[in-house]
Design a protein around this motif. Structure first.
Motif, mmCIF file in Angstrom:
data_model
loop_
_atom_site.group_PDB
_atom_site.id
_atom_site.type_symbol
_atom_site.label_atom_id
_atom_site.label_comp_id
_atom_site.label_asym_id
_atom_site.label_seq_id
_atom_site.Cartn_x
_atom_site.Cartn_y
_atom_site.Cartn_z
ATOM 1 N N ARG A 161 -4.620 0.451 8.672
ATOM 2 C CA ARG A 161 -5.372 0.504 7.406
ATOM 3 C C ARG A 161 -6.366 1.651 7.393
ATOM 4 N N HIS A 162 -7.046 1.859 8.511
ATOM 5 C CA HIS A 162 -8.098 2.875 8.562
ATOM 6 C C HIS A 162 -7.692 4.115 9.355
ATOM 7 N N LEU A 204 0.816 -1.217 0.000
ATOM 8 C CA LEU A 204 0.000 0.000 0.000
ATOM 9 C C LEU A 204 0.850 1.267 0.000
ATOM 10 N N TRP A 251 -3.889 -4.157 12.336
ATOM 11 C CA TRP A 251 -4.138 -3.963 10.905
ATOM 12 C C TRP A 251 -5.197 -2.884 10.686
#
Length: 262
Positions: free
Chosen positions: A239-240, A46, A235
């Motif tokens: 991720r958020h 990412l 995670w």
């Protein structure tokens, strides 16, 4: 209004891989390390710098470890940390570090290289948790962040068929953005604030001599299930950029997972 915690901004776009210390390479630690390797690969995919993990454990692999922990018969006699990190580095092409020793018990014995942005404890005794928090809370945390700035502590603990994961903040408060949608929380309780370990009697029965004996203490899938659920919290945080829960309680007998809300 929903309560959430936003990850420390430094970890979203650091100038180097986020440093992670994993303390303990046994039933849970070996599973957590594998999860972190997948985590690291996904982060780098990412565009994030990923993770740099250091694994601490002084123990060697025994026959009783085969099956419940991530070791094979050919690993018997090898140091657990070195064995696991070598395998991960060969498989994923990483350059993670193994320390075949215990983590320092006091801050005066710790070096800069012993500190990390995220500390993950996978130990089976109370004293190590108390020592860890005494070290982490004594480290001065300034506004300037670096690879040695301790920001979060995640602890894994379990009995034979139940366990918990708790993610806490090391600084007294992580700066939170202004939000009209959520109530932001900058301080998360660490495990030693959830459990008064000083009042709990230590019960260390020593290493198991066989897999059958080991399974009487910890069931086959308790460690791997906790590792997956705990690393999923990390995670989500990366991720958020925020989380609604900072831990959980797991019971494999009843098949229930109860989250710990922010």
């Amino acid at each position: 209004m929903k309560r959430v915690h936003y990850i420390d901004n430094y970890l979203i776009n650091p100038q180097h891989p986020v440093t992670v210390n994993v303390i303990g390479a046994g039933g849970t630690g070996s599973q957590v390390l594998t999860c972190l390797a997948r985590f690291d690969t996904a982060l780098r995919g990412l565009g994030h710098p990923g993770l740099f993990v250091t694994l601490y454990d002084p123990d060697t692999v025994t026959e009783a470890n085969i099956g419940r922990q991530l070791f094979s018969p050919s690993d018997i006699g090898l140091n657990k940390a070195q064995c696991l990190v070598t395998r991960i580095n060969n498989f994923f092409g990483n350059d993670w570090k193994a320390v075949p020793d215990i983590y320092p018990a006091m801050l005066k014995n710790a070096r800069r290289d012993n500190l990390a942005n995220i500390t993950i404890t996978c130990t089976d005794n109370i004293r190590s948790r108390l020592d860890m928090w005494n070290i982490l809370k004594a480290v001065p945390v300034s506004e300037y962040r670096s690879y040695e700035t301790p920001l979060y502590w995640m602890d894994f603990g379990n009995t034979q068929t139940a366990g918990q994961v708790v993610l806490g903040t090391v600084p007294k408060k992580i700066k939170q953005p202004v939000s009209r949608l959520y109530e932001t929380v900058g301080s998360l309780k660490v495990i030693t604030r959830f459990v008064k370990y000083a009042r709990v009697k230590e019960n260390d029965s020593g290493p198991s001599c066989s897999l059958a004996e080991a399974l009487e203490k910890q069931d086959l899938f308790i460690n791997s299930t906790l590792a997956q659920l705990g690393c999923n919290i990390l995670w989500k945080m990366f991720r958020h950029g925020m989380i609604e829960h900072h831990g959980l309680y797991l019971n494999l007998e009843t098949m229930k997972v109860n989250p710990i809300p922010i």
